[in-house]
Design a protein around this motif. Structure first.
Motif, PDB file in Angstrom:
ATOM      1  N   ASP A  85       0.852  -1.198   0.000  1.00 59.30           N
ATOM      2  CA  ASP A  85       0.000   0.000   0.000  1.00 59.30           C
ATOM      3  C   ASP A  85       0.881   1.238   0.000  1.00 59.30           C
ATOM      4  O   ASP A  85       1.534   1.531   0.986  1.00 59.30           O
ATOM      5  CB  ASP A  85      -0.882  -0.002   1.253  1.00 59.30           C
ATOM      6  CG  ASP A  85      -1.697   1.280   1.371  1.00 59.30           C
ATOM      7  OD1 ASP A  85      -1.923   1.916   0.322  1.00 59.30           O
ATOM      8  OD2 ASP A  85      -2.080   1.625   2.498  1.00 59.30           O
ATOM      9  N   ALA A  96     -11.322   2.156  -5.910  1.00 56.82           N
ATOM     10  CA  ALA A  96     -11.400   2.037  -4.465  1.00 56.82           C
ATOM     11  C   ALA A  96     -12.849   1.822  -4.064  1.00 56.82           C
ATOM     12  O   ALA A  96     -13.748   1.901  -4.900  1.00 56.82           O
ATOM     13  CB  ALA A  96     -10.856   3.310  -3.813  1.00 56.82           C
ATOM     14  N   SER A 100     -16.220   5.230  -0.131  1.00 58.88           N
ATOM     15  CA  SER A 100     -15.107   5.653   0.703  1.00 58.88           C
ATOM     16  C   SER A 100     -15.422   6.982   1.369  1.00 58.88           C
ATOM     17  O   SER A 100     -16.208   7.774   0.883  1.00 58.88           O
ATOM     18  CB  SER A 100     -13.838   5.783  -0.138  1.00 58.88           C
ATOM     19  OG  SER A 100     -14.043   6.704  -1.163  1.00 58.88           O
ATOM     20  N   ASP A 134     -16.921  -1.345   9.044  1.00 62.64           N
ATOM     21  CA  ASP A 134     -15.992  -0.328   8.564  1.00 62.64           C
ATOM     22  C   ASP A 134     -16.700   0.986   8.303  1.00 62.64           C
ATOM     23  O   ASP A 134     -17.922   1.041   8.103  1.00 62.64           O
ATOM     24  CB  ASP A 134     -15.312  -0.821   7.283  1.00 62.64           C
ATOM     25  CG  ASP A 134     -14.155   0.059   6.869  1.00 62.64           C
ATOM     26  OD1 ASP A 134     -13.067  -0.087   7.444  1.00 62.64           O
ATOM     27  OD2 ASP A 134     -14.358   0.921   5.984  1.00 62.64           O
ATOM     28  N   THR A 136     -16.701   2.673   5.719  1.00 67.03           N
ATOM     29  CA  THR A 136     -17.291   2.698   4.370  1.00 67.03           C
ATOM     30  C   THR A 136     -18.581   1.899   4.303  1.00 67.03           C
ATOM     31  O   THR A 136     -19.266   1.940   3.284  1.00 67.03           O
ATOM     32  CB  THR A 136     -16.293   2.142   3.339  1.00 67.03           C
ATOM     33  OG1 THR A 136     -15.969   0.791   3.680  1.00 67.03           O
ATOM     34  CG2 THR A 136     -15.036   2.976   3.298  1.00 67.03           C
ATOM     35  N   ARG A 148      -6.296   0.181  10.867  1.00 66.00           N
ATOM     36  CA  ARG A 148      -6.974   0.514   9.615  1.00 66.00           C
ATOM     37  C   ARG A 148      -6.334   1.722   8.939  1.00 66.00           C
ATOM     38  O   ARG A 148      -6.008   2.716   9.578  1.00 66.00           O
ATOM     39  CB  ARG A 148      -8.446   0.846   9.883  1.00 66.00           C
ATOM     40  CG  ARG A 148      -9.249   1.196   8.626  1.00 66.00           C
ATOM     41  CD  ARG A 148     -10.614   1.754   9.010  1.00 66.00           C
ATOM     42  NE  ARG A 148     -11.451   1.997   7.845  1.00 66.00           N
ATOM     43  CZ  ARG A 148     -11.408   3.071   7.075  1.00 66.00           C
ATOM     44  NH1 ARG A 148     -10.558   4.060   7.371  1.00 66.00           N
ATOM     45  NH2 ARG A 148     -12.207   3.206   6.029  1.00 66.00           N
ATOM     46  N   THR A 149      -6.198   1.648   7.625  1.00 62.00           N
ATOM     47  CA  THR A 149      -5.824   2.799   6.796  1.00 62.00           C
ATOM     48  C   THR A 149      -6.712   2.779   5.558  1.00 62.00           C
ATOM     49  O   THR A 149      -7.337   1.766   5.240  1.00 62.00           O
ATOM     50  CB  THR A 149      -4.337   2.762   6.373  1.00 62.00           C
ATOM     51  OG1 THR A 149      -4.099   1.584   5.593  1.00 62.00           O
ATOM     52  CG2 THR A 149      -3.413   2.793   7.582  1.00 62.00           C
ATOM     53  N   GLU A 150      -6.738   3.892   4.883  1.00 64.02           N
ATOM     54  CA  GLU A 150      -7.562   3.979   3.674  1.00 64.02           C
ATOM     55  C   GLU A 150      -6.847   4.821   2.635  1.00 64.02           C
ATOM     56  O   GLU A 150      -6.190   5.812   2.973  1.00 64.02           O
ATOM     57  CB  GLU A 150      -8.924   4.590   3.991  1.00 64.02           C
ATOM     58  CG  GLU A 150      -9.884   4.591   2.813  1.00 64.02           C
ATOM     59  CD  GLU A 150     -11.269   5.109   3.189  1.00 64.02           C
ATOM     60  OE1 GLU A 150     -12.097   5.284   2.279  1.00 64.02           O
ATOM     61  OE2 GLU A 150     -11.501   5.356   4.392  1.00 64.02           O
ATOM     62  N   SER A 151      -6.943   4.426   1.380  1.00 67.94           N
ATOM     63  CA  SER A 151      -6.341   5.169   0.286  1.00 67.94           C
ATOM     64  C   SER A 151      -7.206   4.995  -0.940  1.00 67.94           C
ATOM     65  O   SER A 151      -8.284   4.382  -0.884  1.00 67.94           O
ATOM     66  CB  SER A 151      -4.913   4.669   0.001  1.00 67.94           C
ATOM     67  OG  SER A 151      -4.955   3.403  -0.637  1.00 67.94           O
ATOM     68  N   VAL A 155      -9.597  -0.063   1.363  1.00 65.99           N
ATOM     69  CA  VAL A 155      -9.449  -0.075   2.812  1.00 65.99           C
ATOM     70  C   VAL A 155      -8.457  -1.169   3.186  1.00 65.99           C
ATOM     71  O   VAL A 155      -8.523  -2.286   2.671  1.00 65.99           O
ATOM     72  CB  VAL A 155     -10.804  -0.325   3.501  1.00 65.99           C
ATOM     73  CG1 VAL A 155     -10.626  -0.475   5.013  1.00 65.99           C
ATOM     74  CG2 VAL A 155     -11.769   0.816   3.190  1.00 65.99           C
ATOM     75  N   GLN A 167      -6.898  -6.287   2.411  1.00 67.77           N
ATOM     76  CA  GLN A 167      -7.317  -5.173   1.560  1.00 67.77           C
ATOM     77  C   GLN A 167      -8.700  -5.475   1.006  1.00 67.77           C
ATOM     78  O   GLN A 167      -8.969  -6.594   0.542  1.00 67.77           O
ATOM     79  CB  GLN A 167      -6.333  -4.968   0.406  1.00 67.77           C
ATOM     80  CG  GLN A 167      -6.691  -3.823  -0.542  1.00 67.77           C
ATOM     81  CD  GLN A 167      -5.728  -3.715  -1.721  1.00 67.77           C
ATOM     82  OE1 GLN A 167      -4.818  -4.542  -1.856  1.00 67.77           O
ATOM     83  NE2 GLN A 167      -5.910  -2.730  -2.561  1.00 67.77           N
ATOM     84  N   PHE A 169     -11.822  -3.777  -1.553  1.00 63.02           N
ATOM     85  CA  PHE A 169     -12.275  -2.718  -2.457  1.00 63.02           C
ATOM     86  C   PHE A 169     -13.338  -3.271  -3.385  1.00 63.02           C
ATOM     87  O   PHE A 169     -13.523  -4.493  -3.498  1.00 63.02           O
ATOM     88  CB  PHE A 169     -11.113  -2.112  -3.268  1.00 63.02           C
ATOM     89  CG  PHE A 169     -10.334  -3.107  -4.087  1.00 63.02           C
ATOM     90  CD1 PHE A 169     -10.653  -3.356  -5.418  1.00 63.02           C
ATOM     91  CD2 PHE A 169      -9.258  -3.783  -3.528  1.00 63.02           C
ATOM     92  CE1 PHE A 169      -9.918  -4.253  -6.175  1.00 63.02           C
ATOM     93  CE2 PHE A 169      -8.512  -4.678  -4.289  1.00 63.02           C
ATOM     94  CZ  PHE A 169      -8.848  -4.920  -5.614  1.00 63.02           C
TER      95      PHE A 169
END
Length: 277
Positions: A85, A96, A100, A134, A136, A148-151, A155, A167, A169
């Motif tokens: 990531d 994504a 989001s 989550d 989202t 947790r991270t998001e880009s 997720v 991951q 999506f």
């Protein structure tokens, strides 16, 4: 023959004839020349109307360019990498998660980046896992101490040492199947990841223990590559499927190659509590 003529030398009129010349009175003075007639006035030439007071004349050069319009698309398309990531994956049809978190928060208290969690009351989750709803909207099970991270790639839930991850999506490409999507992804990953190896790619069904939201319209890709993030070889199981609501998801579980088959076991646990957004 008699007659009168003007003698230029004597400057007088003289009789022409046989008799002696007789004197005559001097001719009347020459009339003065009349003054030249008054000149006609010059015609007034009509020109362009003077510009309004306070305004200057303007000369503008207008350049007109034709705008090039791309084909309209129904969804926002972003690049999604699998594994690290962010990971290199120029495939233009991966997106994504559709729901989001927006970049601009609505008025009110700032939302926490920590996802809400619901402890399992059934006792069916393995020790060290929790059920997460989550931000989202989707629900899944994740290890207790993963962050947790998001880009733009989706997720992520990562282990504290960042050697392993989950991951999630959505697949936004229209008119595709889970198998076709994974086949395209494998081709792209093979050119973007050093040491890429496709271990297996096949149609499959929901794994035993998966929630009812995971249908049997599914496919699975297992691959390995040399991770720059880890400085070691990483092995991944990428599971794409159609959820009960018709949305296509991809759930990817990665970890060190030496941990296999822990990645597959973790995938089964993640999907046991999966529910779409």
């Amino acid at each position: 023959m008699s007659g009168r003529h003007w003698n230029e030398e004597n400057q007088r009129w003289e009789e022409t004839g046989s008799g002696p010349a007789t004197m005559s009175s001097p001719p009347p003075p020459r009339p003065d020349f009349a003054p030249p007639p008054t000149s006609w006035p010059e015609p007034e030439l009509t020109g362009p109307a003077a510009p309004p007071t306070g305004r200057n004349r303007r000369y503008a050069l207008v350049l007109v360019g034709a705008a090039v319009l791309g084909a309209a698309v129904a969804t926002t398309v972003t690049l999604v990498g699998r594994g690290d990531d962010p990971g290199p994956d120029p495939k233009p049809t991966r997106a994504a998660a559709a729901t989001s978190t927006p970049t601009t928060s609505p008025p009110g208290p700032t939302a926490s980046a920590t996802p809400s969690t619901t402890s399992s009351t059934t006792g069916e989750l393995p020790s060290g896992y929790r059920e997460v709803t989550d931000e989202t909207g989707f629900t899944l099970a994740v290890p207790d101490d993963w962050n947790r991270t998001e880009s733009k790639q989706g997720v992520f839930y990562k282990s504290s040492d960042k050697t392993s991850l989950i991951q999630v999506f959505t697949i936004e490409e229209p008119d595709t199947t889970p198998l076709a999507s994974l086949s395209t992804a494998s081709e792209t990953l093979s050119t973007a990841n050093p040491g890429y190896e496709e271990v297996s790619l096949e149609e499959t069904t929901a794994p035993d223990g998966a929630s009812e939201a995971v249908t049997d319209d599914a496919a699975e890709l297992v691959y390995a590559y040399d991770s720059e993030e880890l400085g070691a070889r990483r092995k991944v199981v990428d599971f794409s499927f159609t959820a009960q609501d018709g949305t296509q998801y991809a759930v990817l579980v990665a970890g060190p190659d030496t941990d296999w088959p822990a990645q597959r076991d973790r995938l089964t646990t993640v999907l046991s509590r999966f529910s779409p957004a």
